[in-house]
Design a protein around this motif. Sequence first.
Motif, short mmCIF file in Angstrom:
data_model
loop_
_atom_site.label_atom_id
_atom_site.label_comp_id
_atom_site.label_asym_id
_atom_site.label_seq_id
_atom_site.Cartn_x
_atom_site.Cartn_y
_atom_site.Cartn_z
N ARG A 193 68.79 24.07 26.10
CA ARG A 193 67.54 24.62 26.52
C ARG A 193 67.52 24.46 27.86
N GLU A 194 66.96 25.84 28.43
CA GLU A 194 66.74 25.87 29.74
C GLU A 194 65.92 24.67 30.55
N PRO A 195 66.09 24.39 31.52
CA PRO A 195 65.19 23.73 32.33
C PRO A 195 63.81 24.16 32.44
N GLY A 196 62.95 23.10 31.74
CA GLY A 196 61.46 23.54 32.04
C GLY A 196 61.00 24.32 30.66
N ALA A 197 61.77 24.50 29.76
CA ALA A 197 61.69 25.21 28.39
C ALA A 197 60.71 24.56 27.67
N GLU A 198 60.62 23.14 27.52
CA GLU A 198 59.80 22.05 26.89
C GLU A 198 58.13 22.35 27.56
N LEU A 199 58.25 22.38 28.87
CA LEU A 199 57.16 22.60 29.57
C LEU A 199 56.18 23.98 29.18
N LEU A 200 57.22 24.92 29.26
CA LEU A 200 56.72 26.44 28.97
C LEU A 200 56.19 26.42 27.50
N ASP A 201 56.69 25.99 26.57
CA ASP A 201 56.26 25.99 25.30
C ASP A 201 55.06 25.18 25.21
N THR A 202 54.92 24.12 25.81
CA THR A 202 53.60 23.28 25.90
C THR A 202 52.49 23.93 26.24
N LEU A 203 52.89 24.69 27.29
CA LEU A 203 51.62 25.58 28.01
C LEU A 203 51.36 26.81 27.27
N ARG A 204 52.32 27.37 26.47
CA ARG A 204 51.81 28.31 25.59
C ARG A 204 51.36 28.29 24.41
N ARG A 205 51.34 26.84 24.01
CA ARG A 205 50.45 26.38 22.88
C ARG A 205 49.25 25.91 23.32
N ALA A 206 49.11 25.48 24.36
CA ALA A 206 47.69 24.77 24.84
C ALA A 206 46.72 26.06 24.90
N PRO A 207 45.32 25.49 24.63
CA PRO A 207 44.24 26.42 24.83
C PRO A 207 43.97 26.94 26.18
N LEU A 208 43.43 28.08 26.16
CA LEU A 208 43.17 28.90 27.60
C LEU A 208 42.09 27.90 28.22
N ALA A 209 42.11 27.73 29.59
CA ALA A 209 41.24 26.96 30.36
C ALA A 209 39.87 27.88 30.54
N ILE A 210 38.82 26.83 30.50
CA ILE A 210 37.43 27.39 30.63
C ILE A 210 37.22 27.44 32.02
N GLU A 211 36.72 28.52 32.27
CA GLU A 211 36.14 28.57 33.96
C GLU A 211 34.93 27.93 34.23
N PRO A 212 34.89 27.04 35.25
CA PRO A 212 33.69 26.25 35.32
C PRO A 212 32.47 27.48 35.86
N PRO A 213 31.18 26.68 36.02
CA PRO A 213 30.19 27.86 36.07
C PRO A 213 30.23 28.33 37.69
N ARG A 214 29.92 29.67 38.07
CA ARG A 214 29.98 29.98 39.40
C ARG A 214 28.88 29.61 40.19
N ARG A 215 29.12 29.23 41.45
CA ARG A 215 27.94 29.15 42.44
C ARG A 215 27.23 30.36 42.61
N PRO A 216 25.81 30.34 42.78
CA PRO A 216 25.24 31.55 43.25
C PRO A 216 25.48 31.92 44.80
N GLN A 217 26.04 32.96 44.80
CA GLN A 217 26.27 33.55 46.30
C GLN A 217 25.06 34.39 46.89
N ASP A 218 25.21 34.60 48.08
CA ASP A 218 24.03 35.49 48.91
C ASP A 218 23.66 36.64 48.26
N GLY A 219 22.45 36.89 48.05
CA GLY A 219 21.97 38.06 47.55
C GLY A 219 22.32 38.23 45.91
N ASP A 220 22.72 37.06 45.30
CA ASP A 220 23.14 37.31 43.87
C ASP A 220 21.62 36.63 42.98
N THR A 221 21.10 37.56 42.29
CA THR A 221 20.11 37.63 41.55
C THR A 221 20.18 36.76 40.08
#
Length: 111
Positions: free
Chosen positions: A75-103
Amino acid sequence: MTTALTLLAVQQQEVPEDVGKGGPFGLLLIVVLLIAVLWLGRSMGKHLKKVPRSFDPADQVPDSPAELMVDVPVREPGAELLDTLRRAPLAIEPPRRPQDGDTRGGRPAAS
């Protein structure tokens, strides 16, 4: 006299031609089908004896030493890491901070 009349009446009754002819043919057909079922069952039993207990590759023992020396694909170097990342669930974005003028409080706009 009554017995003579009953005998005369019985003799005058005619029996249809096809009565009694289907019995021997039906018996022959049943016997032939029974023989065919027994032969197929015996044949299936012979074939089932040849089937392995499990189809898992871990349960199968190699037949010769040459089969033990089968090359494992490199196997190519890093192939196991790529397989692990492909099987991992997608990351959930943290809530964004309100910016200036954002209602909306940092929430994305509805499309």
